[in-house]
Design a protein around this motif. Structure first.
Motif, PDB file in Angstrom:
ATOM      1  N   PHE A 163      43.796 -10.572  77.848  1.00  0.00           N
ATOM      2  CA  PHE A 163      44.015 -10.921  77.142  1.00  0.00           C
ATOM      3  C   PHE A 163      44.448 -10.446  75.088  1.00  0.00           C
ATOM      4  CE2 PHE A 163      42.495 -13.928  79.375  1.00  0.00           C
ATOM      5  CZ  PHE A 163      43.494 -15.601  79.182  1.00  0.00           C
ATOM      6  N   GLY A 164      43.526  -9.203  75.834  1.00  0.00           N
ATOM      7  CA  GLY A 164      43.525  -7.903  74.776  1.00  0.00           C
ATOM      8  C   GLY A 164      45.032  -7.448  74.711  1.00  0.00           C
ATOM      9  N   VAL A 165      45.912  -7.148  75.418  1.00  0.00           N
ATOM     10  CA  VAL A 165      46.869  -6.741  75.162  1.00  0.00           C
ATOM     11  C   VAL A 165      48.094  -7.455  74.479  1.00  0.00           C
ATOM     12  CG1 VAL A 165      48.592  -5.872  76.669  1.00  0.00           C
ATOM     13  CG2 VAL A 165      47.002  -4.825  77.252  1.00  0.00           C
ATOM     14  N   ILE A 166      48.301  -8.386  75.156  1.00  0.00           N
ATOM     15  CA  ILE A 166      48.617  -9.939  74.535  1.00  0.00           C
ATOM     16  C   ILE A 166      48.583 -10.481  72.927  1.00  0.00           C
ATOM     17  CG2 ILE A 166      49.252 -12.702  74.873  1.00  0.00           C
ATOM     18  CD1 ILE A 166      49.040 -12.191  78.010  1.00  0.00           C
ATOM     19  N   THR A 167      47.417 -10.408  73.082  1.00  0.00           N
ATOM     20  CA  THR A 167      46.772 -10.332  71.625  1.00  0.00           C
ATOM     21  C   THR A 167      47.660  -9.646  70.037  1.00  0.00           C
ATOM     22  OG1 THR A 167      44.648 -10.112  71.614  1.00  0.00           O
ATOM     23  CG2 THR A 167      45.034 -11.787  71.966  1.00  0.00           C
ATOM     24  N   SER A 168      47.296  -8.099  71.600  1.00  0.00           N
ATOM     25  CA  SER A 168      47.744  -7.074  70.606  1.00  0.00           C
ATOM     26  C   SER A 168      49.278  -6.878  70.138  1.00  0.00           C
ATOM     27  CB  SER A 168      47.702  -5.841  71.116  1.00  0.00           C
ATOM     28  OG  SER A 168      46.191  -4.860  71.428  1.00  0.00           O
ATOM     29  N   MET A 169      49.740  -7.408  70.673  1.00  0.00           N
ATOM     30  CA  MET A 169      51.534  -8.118  71.187  1.00  0.00           C
ATOM     31  C   MET A 169      51.681  -8.447  69.447  1.00  0.00           C
ATOM     32  SD  MET A 169      52.630  -8.285  74.631  1.00  0.00           S
ATOM     33  CE  MET A 169      52.004  -7.532  75.857  1.00  0.00           C
ATOM     34  N   LEU A 170      50.633  -9.405  69.538  1.00  0.00           N
ATOM     35  CA  LEU A 170      50.790 -10.951  68.066  1.00  0.00           C
ATOM     36  C   LEU A 170      50.708  -9.920  66.806  1.00  0.00           C
ATOM     37  CD1 LEU A 170      49.081 -14.045  69.757  1.00  0.00           C
ATOM     38  CD2 LEU A 170      51.438 -13.087  69.360  1.00  0.00           C
ATOM     39  N   LEU A 171      49.951  -9.159  67.078  1.00  0.00           N
ATOM     40  CA  LEU A 171      48.645  -8.630  66.154  1.00  0.00           C
ATOM     41  C   LEU A 171      49.856  -7.638  64.956  1.00  0.00           C
ATOM     42  CD1 LEU A 171      46.410  -8.957  64.545  1.00  0.00           C
ATOM     43  CD2 LEU A 171      45.551  -7.684  65.682  1.00  0.00           C
ATOM     44  N   ALA A 172      50.886  -7.232  66.379  1.00  0.00           N
ATOM     45  CA  ALA A 172      51.689  -6.100  66.020  1.00  0.00           C
ATOM     46  C   ALA A 172      52.404  -6.638  64.389  1.00  0.00           C
ATOM     47  CB  ALA A 172      52.751  -5.307  67.060  1.00  0.00           C
ATOM     48  N   PHE A 173      52.777  -7.806  64.722  1.00  0.00           N
ATOM     49  CA  PHE A 173      53.704  -8.544  64.050  1.00  0.00           C
ATOM     50  C   PHE A 173      53.712  -8.695  62.853  1.00  0.00           C
ATOM     51  CE2 PHE A 173      56.234 -12.169  62.063  1.00  0.00           C
ATOM     52  CZ  PHE A 173      57.392 -11.943  61.882  1.00  0.00           C
ATOM     53  N   PRO A 174      52.127  -9.092  62.070  1.00  0.00           N
ATOM     54  CA  PRO A 174      51.623  -9.104  60.875  1.00  0.00           C
ATOM     55  C   PRO A 174      51.876  -7.957  60.193  1.00  0.00           C
ATOM     56  CG  PRO A 174      50.228  -9.987  62.095  1.00  0.00           C
ATOM     57  CD  PRO A 174      51.359  -9.817  62.954  1.00  0.00           C
ATOM     58  N   TYR A 175      51.435  -6.857  60.619  1.00  0.00           N
ATOM     59  CA  TYR A 175      51.359  -5.602  60.025  1.00  0.00           C
ATOM     60  C   TYR A 175      52.758  -4.792  59.832  1.00  0.00           C
ATOM     61  CZ  TYR A 175      46.710  -5.367  61.844  1.00  0.00           C
ATOM     62  OH  TYR A 175      45.381  -5.928  62.775  1.00  0.00           O
ATOM     63  N   LEU A 176      53.704  -5.539  61.459  1.00  0.00           N
ATOM     64  CA  LEU A 176      54.915  -4.793  61.039  1.00  0.00           C
ATOM     65  C   LEU A 176      55.381  -5.327  59.740  1.00  0.00           C
ATOM     66  CD1 LEU A 176      56.757  -2.567  62.432  1.00  0.00           C
ATOM     67  CD2 LEU A 176      58.465  -4.288  63.802  1.00  0.00           C
ATOM     68  N   ARG A 177      55.259  -6.534  59.543  1.00  0.00           N
ATOM     69  CA  ARG A 177      56.204  -7.275  58.672  1.00  0.00           C
ATOM     70  C   ARG A 177      55.597  -6.753  57.026  1.00  0.00           C
ATOM     71  NH1 ARG A 177      54.390 -13.185  57.225  1.00  0.00           N
ATOM     72  NH2 ARG A 177      51.667 -12.000  56.938  1.00  0.00           N
ATOM     73  N   VAL A 178      53.945  -5.969  56.620  1.00  0.00           N
ATOM     74  CA  VAL A 178      53.870  -5.512  55.799  1.00  0.00           C
ATOM     75  C   VAL A 178      54.937  -4.052  56.027  1.00  0.00           C
ATOM     76  CG1 VAL A 178      52.074  -4.870  54.101  1.00  0.00           C
ATOM     77  CG2 VAL A 178      51.413  -6.218  55.846  1.00  0.00           C
ATOM     78  N   VAL A 179      54.733  -3.317  57.164  1.00  0.00           N
ATOM     79  CA  VAL A 179      55.507  -2.238  56.995  1.00  0.00           C
ATOM     80  C   VAL A 179      57.155  -2.901  56.153  1.00  0.00           C
ATOM     81  CG1 VAL A 179      55.943  -0.519  58.179  1.00  0.00           C
ATOM     82  CG2 VAL A 179      53.991  -0.931  58.160  1.00  0.00           C
ATOM     83  N   VAL A 180      57.839  -3.829  56.855  1.00  0.00           N
ATOM     84  CA  VAL A 180      58.896  -3.921  56.417  1.00  0.00           C
ATOM     85  C   VAL A 180      58.728  -4.561  55.317  1.00  0.00           C
ATOM     86  CG1 VAL A 180      60.690  -5.674  56.577  1.00  0.00           C
ATOM     87  CG2 VAL A 180      59.288  -4.857  58.463  1.00  0.00           C
ATOM     88  N   LEU A 181      57.720  -5.530  54.260  1.00  0.00           N
ATOM     89  CA  LEU A 181      58.381  -5.613  52.812  1.00  0.00           C
ATOM     90  C   LEU A 181      58.243  -4.284  52.383  1.00  0.00           C
ATOM     91  CD1 LEU A 181      55.941  -8.190  52.239  1.00  0.00           C
ATOM     92  CD2 LEU A 181      57.963  -8.056  51.503  1.00  0.00           C
ATOM     93  N   MET A 182      57.204  -2.962  52.120  1.00  0.00           N
ATOM     94  CA  MET A 182      56.767  -2.590  51.791  1.00  0.00           C
ATOM     95  C   MET A 182      57.898  -1.401  51.827  1.00  0.00           C
ATOM     96  SD  MET A 182      53.504  -0.419  52.214  1.00  0.00           S
ATOM     97  CE  MET A 182      53.214  -0.774  54.062  1.00  0.00           C
ATOM     98  N   TRP A 183      59.222  -1.020  52.714  1.00  0.00           N
ATOM     99  CA  TRP A 183      60.262  -0.373  53.067  1.00  0.00           C
ATOM    100  C   TRP A 183      61.101  -0.331  53.221  1.00  0.00           C
ATOM    101  CZ3 TRP A 183      59.064   4.913  51.993  1.00  0.00           C
ATOM    102  CH2 TRP A 183      56.937   5.230  52.779  1.00  0.00           C
ATOM    103  N   LEU A 184      61.760  -2.152  53.316  1.00  0.00           N
ATOM    104  CA  LEU A 184      63.057  -2.093  53.458  1.00  0.00           C
ATOM    105  C   LEU A 184      63.186  -3.035  53.109  1.00  0.00           C
ATOM    106  CD1 LEU A 184      62.978  -2.106  57.774  1.00  0.00           C
ATOM    107  CD2 LEU A 184      63.323  -0.242  55.864  1.00  0.00           C
TER     108      LEU A 184
END
Lengths: 512, 510
Positions: B439-460
């Motif tokens: 479950f920890g691994v599965i939620t890590s995948m979900l959680l990557a999305f919001p972080y990545l969204r912020v990175v996309v916002l900042m750079w792209l």
């Protein structure tokens, strides 16, 4: 055996180069390009020395180095290369300078900083070399994940079209695979005696509990199947390949996706032999579906870069069946295909990139009769296409032939269906070439001055070595197969498969 | 008339807490004795000095393994390690709290009691120096936390809980901007926190009934040879756990977290995210490992379900957030779930990996909130996600730093986020809790999305009209950022020294 620490130096060199290039100001873009090119050439020279130092009759793993990293977890910086890793490292070293030279003007119009692009390329080279040179599962995993970051920024910042969407999709897909692998790595560490050393784990492979091993195998396999990509995990690649700059796309399919097939060979087969045998039928079916399905989709593409991406997925199906056929012949063919596919598809992407740069569009329908304006470039595209469809005399033919022969001896139906893929390959390649460079001249092209500029000297220097290698290895693949063969034999021995006795097929008694 | 026997007191072992409480009381006097313009410097200096002195005391006591002051306080490996962690993270948080250059007058309001929107309020919003009571309050909270992780009986634990909670309730209400939000957050936190404390106290009463004593060792003995009904034990365990789970922000006791993180002044949010987590998990570890070790197979599945629920709630709701502080709040909830995975390994490896995780996460989260305090416009901090679009063009260094921290949260290798996740997951697999890791691994995948969204916002994304300016960080915030990023990188590249330290410290005294 040489004691020179080839692999660690080879790994770190591009990283240092990336740091140097990153600090060159935007205004001196030309200098940044030269430094990046020079740096990648130094890496190439070093790798040639390594190639010479590698002894074909020596141990399976050579250039072994190990430095403690996290002793509490039994993690070491362990580098070692077998024949398979060595040819992949050579492919990386050869492709990077070519791609850097090919990307010379790719980011001139970008609003972003050009030095950053070349620094990212060198960072990417660092992660690529690291992933193939690592002989420690933890270290391999680290490189496996870190390689996403430079590629993510290359696609997202310097790509075209749906670049943001493609970059995020690429990152998330690979990360999901990586996290499955992380779970498997942790599991392997716990059941495998708290060590990450590949040699130790491979030695204990047989003692694993069957069920546990199968789960762990699946964790690794999913990560590699997404990376490679195998059907049905392939959907990110056309998006990424279509959005990435042409040079980066050449690296994406030419080098990075090979991490998937390399990982299956090195980690899945050697660490989980029983599970590999258990899963082989499913893997073969997935690979064959991939060959046919991707080829059909490629026929229908109107975007050149997406089309090449789909051809790449089809080729990966061939590599997949070569691996899971479990014969030395097919395995050697698969590894050879990994190299040749890097050269052929790399060339195809680069040439397509030259067309796209001239036309300002990647749509097939925007071309037509371009061969009348740029005959030499069209000729190079023709050659790249033929190499890609494995025409006899070009390097991919040798590997495709080996894969099919090897597969035929163990699994006839799979080999027969895969042969259909060759026919489809001819269809999509020839049809693409016909619609872009042959036929009536599209009047829109004549109005574009850039479209009438044939190959510049720089572009000739880019394509010449690739064409030369494709031809040379098409007629004389021995230097590569000699290096690959022992490593593949060792891998097949790990899996516990010995080659079947020669059947009537080998004697040529079957008509055809 | 029997002679009353006083318990022997090992003052050396208590020194870190004594220093902090002493400094906090001195801080209250400073408010009275010093003129307004000197107060800020004196108070900041005093609290930093106290933290450093307490840290030195902890280091000097590093070999101590004792139970003192009549069984109320246990000084052992985890106590000293977690006290050290709280002090280091608290000291870094104090630098953020002491920052006065980014905003005129600092992040704190000068008089919190003034009605919002009144004439007086308008006057004080114009840059009157912020209140300096925040320093003694912070020092009290730190003292309470250091006592909380050392408490060897349930009443001491309760007192410590209150000592560090009450200052936090107050600190939440002191934001200079968006004061209504801040006051609302403080009220919510106070009410829910009081409930949680009441649950905790009720649980202590049950356990007293079950064990006939409130020391953790008494409970442990009674679990082994029960003389009373097991109902008392399970009721007590459940209620005490609720109190602790609330502080650690585990689902379903997490609902205060996003509101409080959003409303509190950012330096206080950083302080809570880093230090309160350490304190809460320190106490949780002690209670579960020392007192309830005998019933571990009974609470493990229940807490395991809570951990899974927490990871999912944090990950799924983080995806939907549009405010950075709330996003980090949900990320912090999810991280509480990962920490719980380490706790539930119930072996030495679990103990040391949880401690490692707490330190690693604390530094990353401090850096993250330091960055958030820098991106501002005329109305204060611009925490809405859309405002961060294209900030990578305007200030590449800040965006690169934040990207690095987000990648650490996402658990990419070569950052502390990866090594700490690896440590707790490895411990849990060893402890036979593979399902938690999955479950920890599965939620890590979900959680990557919001972080990545912020990175996309900042750079792209292209910078918009509304992309706010980035303040030049003051010396203190720069120091926090630098420390946070360097530690995050160092623990990702060379985690060995800290791993060794946590392993040496993984021994409870009973």
């Amino acid at each position: 055996m040489s004691d020179f620490p080839f692999l660690s130096i080879l790994t770190l060199l591009p990283l240092v180069g990336a740091a140097v290039v990153a600090f060159i100001p935007r205004t001196r873009a030309e200098l940044a390009k030269l430094v990046a090119l020079g740096w990648s050439l130094v890496v190439l020279v070093l790798s040639i020395f390594m190639w010479v130092a590698f002894s074909i009759d020596g141990d399976r793993f050579q250039f072994h180095e190990s430095y403690p990293w996290i002793p509490a977890w039994g993690v070491n910086f362990t580098f070692a290369a077998d024949g398979i890793a060595l040819v992949m490292l050579m492919l990386i070293a050869v492709l990077f300078p070519i791609v850097i030279l090919a990307s010379w003007h790719d980011v001139d119009q970008s609003t972003r900083s050009a030095p950053a692009y070349f620094a990212l390329l060198l960072t990417f080279e660092f992660t690529m070399i690291g992933v193939f040179a690592a002989a420690d599962v933890f270290l391999f995993y680290v490189f496996f994940e870190v390689m996403l970051i430079p590629m993510y920024f290359i696609i997202g910042s310097f790509g075209s079209g749906q670049k943001q969407y493609a970059a995020v999709k690429f990152f998330l897909y690979s990360l999901v695979g990586g996290l499955f692998m992380l779970a498997a790595v942790i599991g392997l560490w716990v059941v495998g005696g708290q060590t990450f050393d590949f040699a130790e784990l491979a030695a204990n492979a047989a003692s694993l509990d069957t069920n546990t091993a199968r789960w762990l195998f699946l964790g690794f396999f999913v990560a590699f199947a997404i990376k490679a990509p195998f059907f049905p995990f392939h959907t990110w690649l056309p998006d990424s390949g279509g959005a990435a700059p042409a040079g980066a796309a050449a690296l994406l399919v030419g080098v990075m996706d090979k991490v998937g097939t390399f990982g299956i060979l090195r980690y899945c087969l050697s660490l989980f032999p029983e599970a590999s045998r258990w899963f082989a039928p499913a893997a073969l079916i997935l690979a064959v579906i991939g060959i046919i399905y991707a080829a059909l989709l490629a026929v229908g593409q109107n975007d050149l870069k997406r089309l090449v991406s789909y051809t790449s997925i089809a080729h990966f199906g061939f590599i997949g069946i070569g691996i899971f056929a479990f014969t030395t012949q097919a395995g050697t063919g698969a590894v050879l295909y990994m190299v040749n596919h890097g050269l052929a598809t790399g060339l195809l992407f680069i040439v397509v990139g030259m067309f796209v740069a001239r036309r300002g569009s990647a749509l097939v329908s925007d071309f037509g009769g371009a061969g009348k304006l740029v005959p030499v470039l069209a000729g190079v595209l023709f050659f790249a296409g033929l190499a890609s469809l494995a025409l006899p005399g070009t390097a991919p033919f040798v590997s495709e032939f080996l894969v099919l022969i090897g597969t035929f001896s163990t699994n006839k139906p799979i080999a027969v269906i895969a042969t259909l893929g060759i026919i489809l390959a001819a269809a999509y390649v020839l049809w693409m070439i016909q619609r872009t460079t042959q036929g009536t001249l599209n009047p829109a092209l004549t109005e574009m001055p850039a479209m009438s500029k044939d190959l510049t000297l720089r572009e000739k220097v880019v394509v010449a070595p690739l064409i030369a290698m494709l031809l040379v290895f098409g007629f004389y693949p021995k230097p590569i197969t000699d290096v690959i063969n022992p490593a593949v034999e060792a891998t097949m021995a790990d899996v516990g498969k010995t080659d079947p006795a020669p059947t009537a097929v080998a004697d040529g008694k079957v008509g055809g | 008339m029997e002679q009353l026997e006083l318990p022997s007191i090992d003052y050396g072992a208590l020194l870190p807490m004594l220093i902090l409480f002493g400094a906090a009381c001195t801080g209250v006097l400073v408010e009275v004795l010093f003129p307004r313009r000197l107060r800020n410097g004196v108070q900041l200096g005093l609290s930093l000095l106290a933290v450093v002195a307490a840290l030195i005391a902890v280091v000097m006591e590093r070999g101590t393994r004792t139970i003192t002051i009549g069984g109320a306080v246990a000084v052992d490996g985890p106590t000293l390690f977690l006290q050290g962690a709280i002090l280091v993270l608290g000291g870094v948080s104090l630098l953020l709290i002491g920052e006065r250059t980014i905003e005129k007058g600092g992040a704190f309001v000068s008089q919190a009691a003034v009605t919002v929107g009144s004439k007086k309020d308008m006057e004080q919003a114009g840059g009157r120096p912020g209140s300096t009571e925040v320093y003694p309050l912070t020092t009290f909270a730190l003292g309470g936390m250091t006592l909380f992780v050392a408490a060897n009986d349930l009443l001491t634990m309760f007192v410590a809980l209150e000592v560090f909670s009450l200052p936090l309730y107050l600190l939440c209400a002191l934001a200079r901007r968006r004061r209504l939000l801040s006051q609302e957050a403080a009220l919510k936190y106070f009410l829910l926190g009081s409930y949680a404390s009441a649950f905790f106290l009720f649980g202590v009463a049950f356990l007293y009934g079950f064990a006939g004593g409130i020391q953790l060792e008494d409970v442990h003995t009674a679990v082994a040879n029960p003389t009373q009904s097991q109902v008392l034990l399970y009721a007590g365990l459940g209620l005490v756990s609720i109190g602790l789970l609330f502080k650690a922000a585990l689902a379903p006791f997490h609902v205060w977290t996003p509101d409080v993180y959003q409303g509190a002044p950012t330096p206080v949010t950083a302080f809570m995210a880093a230090c309160t987590k350490v304190a809460a998990f320190g106490a949780l570890l002690r209670v579960l490992y020392v007192a309830f070790e005998g019933v571990r197979w009974d609470f493990q599945p229940v807490l395991g379900v809570i951990a899974v629920l927490t990871m999912f709630v944090g990950a799924v709701l983080a995806v939907t957030q549009t405010d950075l502080k709330r996003l980090l709040a949900y990320s912090s909830i999810a991280n509480a779930g990962y920490l719980m995975v380490g706790v539930l390994a119930l072996n030495d490896e679990g103990l040391s990996s949880t401690m490692f995780y707490l330190v690693a996460y604390g530094f990353s989260v401090l850096a993250a909130f330091a960055i958030i305090s820098l991106v501002r416009d005329a109305d204060g901090e611009a925490t809405h996600l859309s405002r961060w679009a294209g900030i990578g063009r305007k200030s590449p260094l800040l965006a690169a730093t934040f990207t690095f921290v987000l990648l650490a949260f996402a658990g990419i290798p070569l950052t502390s986020g990866f090594t700490s996740k690896f440590a707790v997951f490895g411990a849990a697999v060893e402890g036979g809790q593979t399902w938690l890791v999955i479950f920890g691994v599965i939620t890590s995948m979900l959680l990557a999305f919001p972080y990545l969204r912020v990175v996309v916002l900042m750079w792209l994304s292209e910078p918009g009209e509304s992309t706010p300016a980035v303040s030049i960080p003051g010396f203190l915030t720069s120091a926090v950022l630098g420390i946070g990023v360097i530690v995050t990188l160092a623990l990702g590249v060379a985690p060995s020294p800290l791993i060794e330290l946590t392993r040496q410290a993984a021994d409870f005294v009973r």
